[in-house]
Design an enzyme around this catalytic site. Structure first.
Site, PDB file in Angstrom:
ATOM      1  N   TRP A  81       0.826  -1.214   0.000  1.00  0.00           N
ATOM      2  CA  TRP A  81       0.000   0.000   0.000  1.00  0.00           C
ATOM      3  C   TRP A  81       0.853   1.253   0.000  1.00  0.00           C
ATOM      4  O   TRP A  81       0.525   2.227  -0.678  1.00  0.00           O
ATOM      5  CB  TRP A  81      -1.014  -0.030   1.129  1.00  0.00           C
ATOM      6  CG  TRP A  81      -2.083  -1.042   0.823  1.00  0.00           C
ATOM      7  CD1 TRP A  81      -2.311  -2.221   1.469  1.00  0.00           C
ATOM      8  CD2 TRP A  81      -3.035  -0.994  -0.255  1.00  0.00           C
ATOM      9  NE1 TRP A  81      -3.352  -2.894   0.867  1.00  0.00           N
ATOM     10  CE2 TRP A  81      -3.812  -2.169  -0.190  1.00  0.00           C
ATOM     11  CE3 TRP A  81      -3.312  -0.074  -1.271  1.00  0.00           C
ATOM     12  CZ2 TRP A  81      -4.837  -2.448  -1.102  1.00  0.00           C
ATOM     13  CZ3 TRP A  81      -4.333  -0.345  -2.178  1.00  0.00           C
ATOM     14  CH2 TRP A  81      -5.086  -1.520  -2.085  1.00  0.00           C
ATOM     15  N   ASP A  85      -1.636   6.731   6.457  1.00  0.00           N
ATOM     16  CA  ASP A  85      -2.695   5.915   5.872  1.00  0.00           C
ATOM     17  C   ASP A  85      -3.055   4.875   6.922  1.00  0.00           C
ATOM     18  O   ASP A  85      -2.311   3.921   7.168  1.00  0.00           O
ATOM     19  CB  ASP A  85      -2.195   5.234   4.591  1.00  0.00           C
ATOM     20  CG  ASP A  85      -3.218   4.251   4.012  1.00  0.00           C
ATOM     21  OD1 ASP A  85      -4.313   4.089   4.596  1.00  0.00           O
ATOM     22  OD2 ASP A  85      -2.922   3.634   2.965  1.00  0.00           O
ATOM     23  N   LYS A 121     -12.775  -1.536   6.836  1.00  0.00           N
ATOM     24  CA  LYS A 121     -12.158  -2.536   7.712  1.00  0.00           C
ATOM     25  C   LYS A 121     -12.637  -2.330   9.146  1.00  0.00           C
ATOM     26  O   LYS A 121     -13.327  -3.175   9.692  1.00  0.00           O
ATOM     27  CB  LYS A 121     -10.636  -2.483   7.636  1.00  0.00           C
ATOM     28  CG  LYS A 121     -10.100  -2.976   6.267  1.00  0.00           C
ATOM     29  CD  LYS A 121      -9.278  -1.927   5.659  1.00  0.00           C
ATOM     30  CE  LYS A 121      -8.440  -2.344   4.475  1.00  0.00           C
ATOM     31  NZ  LYS A 121      -8.995  -3.213   3.481  1.00  0.00           N
TER      32      LYS A 121
HETATM   33  N1  PMP Z   1      -4.348   1.590   2.114  1.00  0.00           N
HETATM   34  C1  PMP Z   1      -4.431   0.455   2.822  1.00  0.00           C
HETATM   35  C2  PMP Z   1      -3.491   0.256   3.964  1.00  0.00           C
HETATM   36  C3  PMP Z   1      -5.374  -0.519   2.480  1.00  0.00           C
HETATM   37  O1  PMP Z   1      -5.450  -1.654   3.172  1.00  0.00           O
HETATM   38  C4  PMP Z   1      -6.249  -0.285   1.389  1.00  0.00           C
HETATM   39  C5  PMP Z   1      -7.324  -1.260   0.985  1.00  0.00           C
HETATM   40  N2  PMP Z   1      -7.160  -2.553   1.308  1.00  0.00           N
HETATM   41  C6  PMP Z   1      -6.111   0.905   0.673  1.00  0.00           C
HETATM   42  C7  PMP Z   1      -5.168   1.824   1.071  1.00  0.00           C
HETATM   43  C8  PMP Z   1      -6.979   1.193  -0.518  1.00  0.00           C
HETATM   44  O2  PMP Z   1      -8.243   1.472  -0.063  1.00  0.00           O
HETATM   45  P1  PMP Z   1      -9.509   1.656  -1.016  1.00  0.00           P
HETATM   46  O3  PMP Z   1      -9.862   0.330  -1.549  1.00  0.00           O
HETATM   47  O4  PMP Z   1     -10.525   2.237  -0.064  1.00  0.00           O
HETATM   48  O5  PMP Z   1      -9.134   2.632  -2.078  1.00  0.00           O
END
Ligand code: PMP
Length: 362
Positions: free
Chosen positions: A103, A173, A197
């Site tokens: 991520w 994040d 989550k």
């Molecule tokens: N950052 C992290 C740490 C994540 O776990 C996720 C999704 N699993 C995201 C960003 C992306 O999120 P989204 O699907 O809401 O765009």
């Protein structure tokens, strides 16, 4: 509900059963209004109460100090990967990132579309199985910001403490660990998290931003992608995802009833310890992916001796009512996501399955 799955999905993920049942009761008619919340104007008093209640609860549960705005935005955390540099990365400045895994890498790639990026520290050489120590971080003292990913959902690593970055705005994040424990929001200039989550269903992303960082961008940025737009209008500039915000409000009430962020941390530590102890006590049958001091309370990643055995584990666990244990395709192995709403009973059942599987396959 009789046959509720042992849900270890990585996101969207388990929600508190109490919240789902309450939402079911309120689904068709909300508070004697003659209609569902989903059929109402977002400008009406009934919805506005929900909207502001959710904001107030977030402020209370996270201990958000005055001087910060709480925004509800759409487009997921992935949209924040772009919005942050579009709004905060001025020309001539550099955005510093800690490269901790999948991520963080996505956030870095997106920021590169808008300006200069530097890597303050990276654990790529260790296959991202650890969070760099605070002492390893190297970034310019006039960097636009330092970005970290508090919990790497795919690798299963989590920051245990956050750096003091002084005049450099720290950005987190927290999509996969928001409200899993108390945090000191005042260390951060901006925190963002997709709801799906720990906060509710997908559809809303929260952004907690220090007011001095909310300014009109210097380059042209679409109206919907400016923090000023959402901040000025209390996230009601356009139609917000009303149902997702309603659900988040109910999840936040549940968190409050269950001891707030500290209560969540105690539950989460107990759940995570059960699984990590099982891994550590397996004589090498199970091998944790993350280095011990970087282990996540939210996503427990582990491997077995070979891929055949991992496939067998995934298949047999599914047959016994476990959902979502297969690891992300990019790292393989197994992953148990144990967010706030995953009950202790699910984790006990998993640990018992793991021991049983080992005794038949070691
Ligand atoms: N950052 C992290 C740490 C994540 O776990 C996720 C999704 N699993 C995201 C960003 C992306 O999120 P989204 O699907 O809401 O765009």
């Amino acid at each position: 509900m009789a046959n509720r799955a042992y849900n270890f999905n990585a996101g969207p993920a388990a929600l508190p059963l109490e919240v789902l049942e309450k939402a079911q009761k309120q689904f068709v008619e909300f508070e004697n209004s003659g209609m569902s919340l989903m059929e109402m104007s977002h400008r009406g008093a009934i919805y506005e109460k929900v909207h502001y209640e959710a904001e107030a609860l977030l402020r209370e549960l996270l201990g958000i100090p005055t001087g910060y705005k709480v925004l509800f935005i759409q487009g997921g955390a992935s949209t924040q990967f772009a919005m942050i540099p579009m709004n905060l990365l001025r020309s001539g400045k550099t955005a510093a990132f800690v490269a901790t895994g999948s991520w963080a890498t996505k956030a870095i790639q997106e920021a590169k579309l808008f300006g200069e990026v530097s890597i303050a520290a990276s654990s790529e050489a260790d296959k991202y199985n650890r969070i760099p120590s605070i002492g390893e971080l190297k970034y310019d003292s006039d960097a636009a910001y330092l970005h970290l990913t508090s919990n790497e959902t795919i690798e299963g690593t989590q920051w245990s403490e956050f750096p003091d970055t002084g005049a450099v705005a720290l950005i987190g994040d927290m999509s996969s660990d928001i409200l899993c424990r108390p945090i000191d929001v005042s260390k951060f200039g901006l925190i963002y998290a997709g709801a799906q989550k720990n906060l509710g269903p997908s559809g809303v992303t929260i952004v907690i931003i220090r007011e001095d960082l909310i300014a009109e961008p210097t380059a042209p940025v679409p109206t919907m992608l400016r923090y000023t737009t959402h901040a000025k209008a209390d996230s009601l500039y356009n139609t917000p995802p009303t149902f997702a915000i309603y659900m988040m409000n109910e999840v936040l009430k549940w968190v409050k009833e269950n001891g707030g962020a500290a209560g969540m941390e105690a539950r989460n530590r107990e759940k995570a310890k059960l699984i990590y102890d099982t891994i550590d006590g397996s004589n090498g049958f199970y091998r944790g992916f993350a280095q011990a001091e970087s282990r996540s309370l939210m996503n427990v990643t582990f491997r077995l001796g070979n891929e055949e055995l991992e496939k067998k584990f995934a298949k047999e666990s599914e047959e016994q009512g476990f959902v979502g244990l297969k690891g992300h395709r990019s790292v393989g192995g197994l992953r148990a996501s144990i967010y706030n709403a995953v009950p202790l009973e699910s984790v006990r059942a998993l640990v018992s399955f793991m021991k049983d599987f080992q005794s038949h396959n070691a």
